[in-house]
Design a protein around this motif. Sequence first.
Motif, mmCIF file in Angstrom:
data_model
loop_
_atom_site.group_PDB
_atom_site.id
_atom_site.type_symbol
_atom_site.label_atom_id
_atom_site.label_comp_id
_atom_site.label_asym_id
_atom_site.label_seq_id
_atom_site.Cartn_x
_atom_site.Cartn_y
_atom_site.Cartn_z
ATOM 1 N N GLY A 8 0.833 -1.194 0.000
ATOM 2 C CA GLY A 8 0.000 0.000 0.000
ATOM 3 C C GLY A 8 0.868 1.245 0.000
ATOM 4 O O GLY A 8 2.020 1.230 0.418
ATOM 5 N N ALA A 9 0.308 2.316 -0.490
ATOM 6 C CA ALA A 9 1.035 3.583 -0.513
ATOM 7 C C ALA A 9 1.217 4.080 0.912
ATOM 8 O O ALA A 9 0.316 4.000 1.736
ATOM 9 C CB ALA A 9 0.282 4.611 -1.342
ATOM 10 N N VAL A 10 2.389 4.589 1.216
ATOM 11 C CA VAL A 10 2.703 5.092 2.544
ATOM 12 C C VAL A 10 2.704 6.612 2.465
ATOM 13 O O VAL A 10 3.368 7.190 1.620
ATOM 14 C CB VAL A 10 4.088 4.575 3.009
ATOM 15 N N ARG A 11 1.958 7.234 3.357
ATOM 16 C CA ARG A 11 1.899 8.694 3.376
ATOM 17 C C ARG A 11 2.956 9.215 4.349
ATOM 18 O O ARG A 11 2.922 8.903 5.534
ATOM 19 C CB ARG A 11 0.524 9.149 3.807
ATOM 20 N N LEU A 12 3.882 9.975 3.815
ATOM 21 C CA LEU A 12 4.921 10.581 4.635
ATOM 22 C C LEU A 12 4.584 12.052 4.822
ATOM 23 O O LEU A 12 3.998 12.675 3.955
ATOM 24 C CB LEU A 12 6.283 10.447 3.957
ATOM 25 N N GLY A 13 4.975 12.617 5.914
ATOM 26 C CA GLY A 13 4.693 14.026 6.122
ATOM 27 C C GLY A 13 5.549 14.612 7.222
ATOM 28 O O GLY A 13 6.177 13.902 7.998
ATOM 29 N N VAL A 14 5.544 15.911 7.253
ATOM 30 C CA VAL A 14 6.278 16.661 8.253
ATOM 31 C C VAL A 14 5.287 17.632 8.872
ATOM 32 O O VAL A 14 4.410 18.151 8.196
ATOM 33 C CB VAL A 14 7.444 17.438 7.590
ATOM 34 N N ALA A 15 5.404 17.879 10.145
ATOM 35 C CA ALA A 15 4.517 18.835 10.800
ATOM 36 C C ALA A 15 4.796 20.225 10.239
ATOM 37 O O ALA A 15 5.809 20.841 10.555
ATOM 38 C CB ALA A 15 4.733 18.809 12.302
ATOM 39 N N ASP A 16 3.920 20.685 9.367
ATOM 40 C CA ASP A 16 4.104 21.959 8.691
ATOM 41 C C ASP A 16 3.064 22.950 9.189
ATOM 42 O O ASP A 16 1.866 22.716 9.037
ATOM 43 C CB ASP A 16 3.962 21.764 7.185
ATOM 44 N N PRO A 17 3.468 24.072 9.798
ATOM 45 C CA PRO A 17 2.489 25.017 10.325
ATOM 46 C C PRO A 17 1.675 25.694 9.236
ATOM 47 O O PRO A 17 0.647 26.276 9.505
ATOM 48 C CB PRO A 17 3.349 26.034 11.086
ATOM 49 N N TRP A 18 2.114 25.626 7.990
ATOM 50 C CA TRP A 18 1.406 26.288 6.897
ATOM 51 C C TRP A 18 0.373 25.376 6.241
ATOM 52 O O TRP A 18 -0.358 25.801 5.359
ATOM 53 C CB TRP A 18 2.391 26.752 5.834
ATOM 54 N N THR A 19 0.299 24.113 6.631
ATOM 55 C CA THR A 19 -0.574 23.152 5.964
ATOM 56 C C THR A 19 -2.023 23.610 5.948
ATOM 57 O O THR A 19 -2.696 23.532 4.927
ATOM 58 C CB THR A 19 -0.470 21.774 6.652
ATOM 59 N N GLU A 20 -2.517 24.077 7.071
ATOM 60 C CA GLU A 20 -3.919 24.452 7.160
ATOM 61 C C GLU A 20 -4.162 25.926 6.826
ATOM 62 O O GLU A 20 -5.273 26.411 6.957
ATOM 63 C CB GLU A 20 -4.435 24.159 8.572
ATOM 64 N N ALA A 21 -3.132 26.637 6.396
ATOM 65 C CA ALA A 21 -3.278 28.058 6.125
ATOM 66 C C ALA A 21 -4.111 28.286 4.871
ATOM 67 O O ALA A 21 -4.065 27.508 3.927
ATOM 68 C CB ALA A 21 -1.894 28.693 5.948
ATOM 69 N N LEU A 22 -4.862 29.373 4.896
ATOM 70 C CA LEU A 22 -5.648 29.738 3.731
ATOM 71 C C LEU A 22 -4.724 30.363 2.703
ATOM 72 O O LEU A 22 -3.992 31.292 2.993
ATOM 73 C CB LEU A 22 -6.725 30.751 4.138
ATOM 74 N N ALA A 23 -4.752 29.843 1.516
ATOM 75 C CA ALA A 23 -3.926 30.394 0.458
ATOM 76 C C ALA A 23 -4.660 30.217 -0.859
ATOM 77 O O ALA A 23 -5.189 29.150 -1.147
ATOM 78 C CB ALA A 23 -2.576 29.689 0.393
ATOM 79 N N VAL A 24 -4.710 31.264 -1.620
ATOM 80 C CA VAL A 24 -5.329 31.200 -2.938
ATOM 81 C C VAL A 24 -4.355 31.832 -3.906
ATOM 82 O O VAL A 24 -3.893 32.939 -3.708
ATOM 83 C CB VAL A 24 -6.670 31.958 -2.961
ATOM 84 N N TRP A 144 -2.726 34.563 8.128
ATOM 85 C CA TRP A 144 -4.181 34.379 8.154
ATOM 86 C C TRP A 144 -4.897 35.724 8.136
ATOM 87 O O TRP A 144 -5.860 35.919 7.414
ATOM 88 C CB TRP A 144 -4.599 33.578 9.381
ATOM 89 N N ASP A 145 -4.414 36.656 8.936
ATOM 90 C CA ASP A 145 -5.019 37.982 8.974
ATOM 91 C C ASP A 145 -4.918 38.659 7.607
ATOM 92 O O ASP A 145 -5.891 39.247 7.128
ATOM 93 C CB ASP A 145 -4.329 38.828 10.052
ATOM 94 N N THR A 146 -3.774 38.550 6.984
ATOM 95 C CA THR A 146 -3.581 39.151 5.670
ATOM 96 C C THR A 146 -4.497 38.524 4.640
ATOM 97 O O THR A 146 -5.129 39.230 3.841
ATOM 98 C CB THR A 146 -2.103 38.995 5.228
#
Length: 151
Positions: A8-24, A144-146
Motif C-alpha cells: 500500500g502507498a505510505v503517506r509521509l509528512g512533516v509537521a508543517d504550520p502552513w498546511t492548514e493556512a488559507l492560500a489562494v 491568516w489575517d492578511t
Amino acid sequence: MDEHDGGGAVRLGVADPWTEALAVGPWEERSGPSPDPEPAAAARRECDRTAVYRQVQAGEAFQEVRRRYRRFAFPAVGACLVWYLLYVTAAIMAPGLMGRPVAGAVNVAMLAALAQFTTTFLLTWAYARHAGQCRDQAALELRWDTQERVR
C-alpha cells in the motif's frame, strides 16, 4: 513500499504550520463569484491587495517577526563565518598545529573539519527550534489575517 511494489502507498509528512493556512493563488480555483470581466475592477482589486500587503509590512506584528528573525540569523551566520574563516586561516597559517596528531591518524585539522560539520547541523537545529518557538506562530497568524483582509 509503493503500490507498484505490491504494498500500500505510505503517506509521509512533516509537521508543517502552513498546511492548514488559507492560500489562494492563480493556480487554484476560487470559490465564490466569478471574476469581474471589467479590467478596471480587476486593477482596483489588485491595487487594494497591494495596499493591504504594504499596510501589513509596515505593521508592528510584521516588524516583530522580522526583528526576531534578524536577532537570531545575523549573529548565528556571523559566528559560523568567523569559525569557518578561523579554520581556513589556521589551515593556511599554522600547518604545524593543524597537522599535530591527536589520536593515531587523527590530527587537529580532521577534528576541526568534523567540528565544521557539527556546527552546521547544530545551527540548522537551532534555527528550526528558534523558528518554531519564536516566529512560526506569529507569522502564521499574520498570514491568516492578511489573507482575510485580501479576500
